[in-house]
Design a protein around this motif. Structure first.
Motif, PDB file in Angstrom:
ATOM      1  N   ASN A  27      18.407  40.257  71.818  1.00  0.00           N
ATOM      2  CA  ASN A  27      17.422  41.307  72.066  1.00  0.00           C
ATOM      3  C   ASN A  27      16.122  40.718  72.632  1.00  0.00           C
ATOM      4  O   ASN A  27      15.552  41.237  73.601  1.00  0.00           O
ATOM      5  CB  ASN A  27      17.153  42.066  70.762  1.00  0.00           C
ATOM      6  CG  ASN A  27      16.185  43.216  70.915  1.00  0.00           C
ATOM      7  OD1 ASN A  27      15.271  43.386  70.106  1.00  0.00           O
ATOM      8  ND2 ASN A  27      16.352  44.046  71.926  1.00  0.00           N
ATOM      9  N   LYS A  28      15.678  39.606  72.083  1.00  0.00           N
ATOM     10  CA  LYS A  28      14.455  38.956  72.574  1.00  0.00           C
ATOM     11  C   LYS A  28      14.636  38.445  73.995  1.00  0.00           C
ATOM     12  O   LYS A  28      13.735  38.575  74.836  1.00  0.00           O
ATOM     13  CB  LYS A  28      14.077  37.792  71.649  1.00  0.00           C
ATOM     14  CG  LYS A  28      13.585  38.207  70.278  1.00  0.00           C
ATOM     15  CD  LYS A  28      13.278  36.989  69.417  1.00  0.00           C
ATOM     16  CE  LYS A  28      12.862  37.392  68.018  1.00  0.00           C
ATOM     17  NZ  LYS A  28      12.626  36.197  67.149  1.00  0.00           N
ATOM     18  N   LYS A  42      12.018  47.094  73.987  1.00  0.00           N
ATOM     19  CA  LYS A  42      12.806  46.555  72.870  1.00  0.00           C
ATOM     20  C   LYS A  42      14.068  47.377  72.629  1.00  0.00           C
ATOM     21  O   LYS A  42      15.166  46.828  72.457  1.00  0.00           O
ATOM     22  CB  LYS A  42      11.970  46.521  71.589  1.00  0.00           C
ATOM     23  CG  LYS A  42      12.725  45.976  70.379  1.00  0.00           C
ATOM     24  CD  LYS A  42      11.847  45.928  69.150  1.00  0.00           C
ATOM     25  CE  LYS A  42      12.603  45.427  67.930  1.00  0.00           C
ATOM     26  NZ  LYS A  42      13.052  44.030  68.064  1.00  0.00           N
ATOM     27  N   PRO A  80      12.128  51.225  66.370  1.00  0.00           N
ATOM     28  CA  PRO A  80      12.621  49.841  66.435  1.00  0.00           C
ATOM     29  C   PRO A  80      12.936  49.249  65.070  1.00  0.00           C
ATOM     30  O   PRO A  80      13.695  48.283  64.984  1.00  0.00           O
ATOM     31  CB  PRO A  80      11.476  49.080  67.124  1.00  0.00           C
ATOM     32  CG  PRO A  80      10.268  49.943  66.942  1.00  0.00           C
ATOM     33  CD  PRO A  80      10.772  51.349  66.937  1.00  0.00           C
ATOM     34  N   MET A  94      14.785  41.310  76.632  1.00  0.00           N
ATOM     35  CA  MET A  94      13.488  41.956  76.823  1.00  0.00           C
ATOM     36  C   MET A  94      12.656  41.273  77.899  1.00  0.00           C
ATOM     37  O   MET A  94      11.711  41.866  78.429  1.00  0.00           O
ATOM     38  CB  MET A  94      12.706  41.960  75.508  1.00  0.00           C
ATOM     39  CG  MET A  94      13.209  42.945  74.472  1.00  0.00           C
ATOM     40  SD  MET A  94      12.348  42.760  72.879  1.00  0.00           S
ATOM     41  CE  MET A  94      10.671  43.208  73.336  1.00  0.00           C
ATOM     42  N   THR A 117      19.101  46.301  74.553  1.00  0.00           N
ATOM     43  CA  THR A 117      20.133  46.073  73.540  1.00  0.00           C
ATOM     44  C   THR A 117      21.485  45.760  74.165  1.00  0.00           C
ATOM     45  O   THR A 117      22.498  45.718  73.475  1.00  0.00           O
ATOM     46  CB  THR A 117      20.269  47.303  72.616  1.00  0.00           C
ATOM     47  OG1 THR A 117      20.517  48.459  73.420  1.00  0.00           O
ATOM     48  CG2 THR A 117      18.995  47.509  71.804  1.00  0.00           C
ATOM     49  N   ASP A 124       8.984  52.662  72.052  1.00  0.00           N
ATOM     50  CA  ASP A 124       9.017  51.201  72.172  1.00  0.00           C
ATOM     51  C   ASP A 124      10.169  50.868  73.119  1.00  0.00           C
ATOM     52  O   ASP A 124      11.202  50.329  72.727  1.00  0.00           O
ATOM     53  CB  ASP A 124       9.217  50.561  70.802  1.00  0.00           C
ATOM     54  CG  ASP A 124       8.941  49.066  70.797  1.00  0.00           C
ATOM     55  OD1 ASP A 124       8.877  48.472  71.901  1.00  0.00           O
ATOM     56  OD2 ASP A 124       8.783  48.485  69.710  1.00  0.00           O
ATOM     57  N   ASP A 141      15.909  46.572  64.092  1.00  0.00           N
ATOM     58  CA  ASP A 141      15.690  45.301  63.394  1.00  0.00           C
ATOM     59  C   ASP A 141      16.526  45.227  62.118  1.00  0.00           C
ATOM     60  O   ASP A 141      17.057  44.164  61.775  1.00  0.00           O
ATOM     61  CB  ASP A 141      14.208  45.134  63.053  1.00  0.00           C
ATOM     62  CG  ASP A 141      13.353  44.864  64.285  1.00  0.00           C
ATOM     63  OD1 ASP A 141      13.890  44.343  65.271  1.00  0.00           O
ATOM     64  OD2 ASP A 141      12.151  45.189  64.252  1.00  0.00           O
ATOM     65  N   ARG A 182      19.626  39.085  67.207  1.00  0.00           N
ATOM     66  CA  ARG A 182      18.161  39.158  67.317  1.00  0.00           C
ATOM     67  C   ARG A 182      17.665  38.356  68.517  1.00  0.00           C
ATOM     68  O   ARG A 182      16.762  38.798  69.238  1.00  0.00           O
ATOM     69  CB  ARG A 182      17.524  38.664  66.013  1.00  0.00           C
ATOM     70  CG  ARG A 182      17.710  39.612  64.842  1.00  0.00           C
ATOM     71  CD  ARG A 182      16.955  39.145  63.620  1.00  0.00           C
ATOM     72  NE  ARG A 182      17.656  38.091  62.909  1.00  0.00           N
ATOM     73  CZ  ARG A 182      18.530  38.309  61.917  1.00  0.00           C
ATOM     74  NH1 ARG A 182      18.787  39.543  61.521  1.00  0.00           N
ATOM     75  NH2 ARG A 182      19.122  37.293  61.309  1.00  0.00           N
TER      76      ARG A 182
END
Length: 553
Positions: free
Chosen positions: A471-472, A190, A455, A475, A194, A187, A459, A468
């Protein structure tokens, strides 16, 4: 093609012989040598479909060399004391005795180790740092080719390779050789997203600002941080943009080259390999950064900050933005700051949008196979090889995957539906370990490999909405400018290294001088011509040749 003189190449015939040898009563286990109904080893044993547990019937010890990790040494002396490896020994019957060089000395110690005749069975290393790369290590007979062994004894890694074309391209050398059991990130986006640009969200909120999206908006936000006292102490002491572990120059500011459609090194441009710092847009980058520097928007100590200095600036409400990771750049400071300052907040910010409307990543978010991995050395006894490979493959099995990503169920984590949750042993360690130190005493995931990093571990460790969301956000960046993991031949690597040792030194000095105002922006044209004179076009050509080989795999 890479020469293989001196390498240990295991043909199918040799593997059959290995399997036959391993089936005798004196072997640790009869597992690798499939037997017929008459009790005789077959000439061509069937490849394993799963790793049998235990792997051996009698205890077997293997010698293993790898760099240590400061997160692990906070509570343990070596990797053999990690709960994951202790459980692995219990399940497989195989004990790994680890040797670690002193922290920070792994490169020097590796070079000393690899020059000796007495090698351990397994070495885990960042093979990109090996002189000549893994190709040279195989050519010199230091480590061995693993393809046939993986086909026969590594069903879990084999399944991953066969089911994922990206992994197959990235795990092999240009001639198809597989040399390691790597750190995998299937993955990829994602798990690679980081780290990135981080900004004080509470400062943005206080000043009524939104996270910047363009280079002009970044300038406006940093200027507001400088002039409008967001830390509220009545002093103009804010450092709008700073950085950690300064390299002695201003290359930290290369985080902003993507706003100009560039990265600060080799990159893709119009479908071909190019060198970013000699493109016309790099002049615009230098000019913009020189304005930022002159206006005091860049920490003047960004070139020399060490970890202690950087911690001081963040924890004393001086740092407005910087590049960092979700753990060391965000989680660490949430834990340190919120006891006394509950309003302290950080947010991840995408890099500024480029002229073509895209947001580019400064590094490849799509790499699934990292350069870290464990290789078998030429010193490993031939009769041991089937067991070594099974032991290595265990980490990619369902049991090994959970063990080395999360630790021990019921101790370090519990399952919650399709996800997992770390226990207070990790999140609120009774011995005062930080969450990364606590997890390092159980599992590899917080450090590196060899595993397929899950992943779910990420999480479960992102305890704050800011992490969080970062990270989104990160990406969303495109990896179009970045190169895939290329393999240079020994000769190519030598030529590129000779060229780039000069180019990098000169570039770093010149871009620093221009941004800091010691040289005028008009020096850019001279800089480009000088870098071309150093042979950059040949370095670009060699990278293009390597890219063509990669694409042809």
């Amino acid at each position: 093609m890479v020469k293989k003189s001196g390498a240990i190449l295991l043909s199918a015939v040799m593997l059959a012989a290995l399997a036959a040898c391993s089936g005798n009563a004196d072997s640790p286990s009869a597992t690798p040598g499939a037997e017929t109904n008459a009790g005789q080893p077959s000439a061509a044993p069937q490849p394993l479909s799963e790793i049998p547990l235990p792997i051996v019937k009698e205890p077997l010890e293997i010698k293993y060399w790898r760099a240590n990790d400061a997160k692990l040494t906070a509570s343990l002396e070596n990797f053999g004391q990690m709960a994951g490896y202790k459980k692995k020994e219990e399940l497989t019957g195989i004990k790994a005795t680890f040797t670690h060089p002193p922290l920070g000395q792994q490169k020097d110690q590796f070079n000393l180790l690899i020059s000796t005749n007495e090698l351990p069975d397994i070495i885990y290393y960042n093979w990109a740092d090996a002189v000549g790369g893994p190709e040279k290590m195989i050519e010199d007979g230091r480590i061995i080719r693993l393809n046939e062994l993986i086909d026969q004894y590594a069903p879990n890694l084999k399944k991953i390779i066969e089911s994922d074309p990206d992994v197959k391209k990235q795990i092999t050398l240009d001639d198809g050789t597989i040399y390691m059991f790597p750190l995998l990130k299937l993955d990829a986006v994602k798990l690679n997203a980081t780290s990135g640009l981080i900004m004080r969200k509470d400062w943005l909120d206080k000043l009524g600002l939104q996270p910047p999206t363009t280079i002009d908006e970044w300038h406006a936000v940093l200027k507001a941080f400088k002039e409008k006292d967001p830390n509220g102490n009545g002093k103009p002491d804010e450092l709008p943009f700073t950085g950690n572990w300064g390299p002695g120059n201003l290359t930290k500011l290369h985080d902003f080259t993507t706003a100009f459609g560039l990265i600060g090194g080799f990159q893709m441009l119009d479908g071909k390999v190019a060198y970013g710092p000699i493109q016309p847009q790099y002049r615009d980058f230098l000019e913009t950064m020189s304005v930022w520097y002159k206006e005091g928007l860049v920490d003047p100590e960004i070139m020399t900050n060490d970890g202690k200095a950087f911690d001081y600036k963040v924890t004393n409400n001086l740092a407005g933005s910087y590049a960092g990771g979700v753990f060391s750049g965000m989680g660490k400071y949430f834990n340190l700051m919120r006891k006394d300052n509950p309003d302290f907040n950080l947010t991840g910010v995408l890099g500024p949008v480029a002229p073509d409307g895209k947001v580019y990543a400064a590094f490849n978010l799509e790499n699934k196979v990292l350069s870290y991995g464990e290789a078998i050395t030429s010193s490993a006894a031939k009769e041991k090889l089937p067991y070594l490979v099974q032991w290595m493959d265990f980490n990619y099995s369902p049991i090994g995957h959970e063990l080395f990503n999360y630790g021990i169920e019921g101790e370090s984590y519990v399952k919650e539906g399709d996800g997992i949750k770390f226990t207070e042993t990790v999140t609120n360690n009774p011995s005062g370990l930080t969450y990364d130190q606590a997890l390092a005493s159980y599992a590899l995931s917080i450090m590196d490999g060899p595993i397929n990093q899950d992943p779910k571990y990420l999480d479960a460790l992102l305890f704050d909405d800011g992490q969080r969301e970062a990270n989104k956000q990160w990406m969303k960046a495109s990896s179009e400018l970045t190169l895939p993991p290329l393999r240079l031949t020994t000769d190519e690597a030598s030529q590129v290294s000779s060229i780039m040792s000069q180019v990098n030194t000169y570039l770093n000095e010149t871009m620093t001088a221009i941004i800091s105002g010691q040289k005028p922006i008009s020096e850019f044209d001279k800089m480009v011509e000088t870098i071309k004179g150093m042979g950059i076009d040949e370095a670009v050509r060699l990278h293009q040749v390597a890219l063509d080989r990669y694409n042809a795999k």
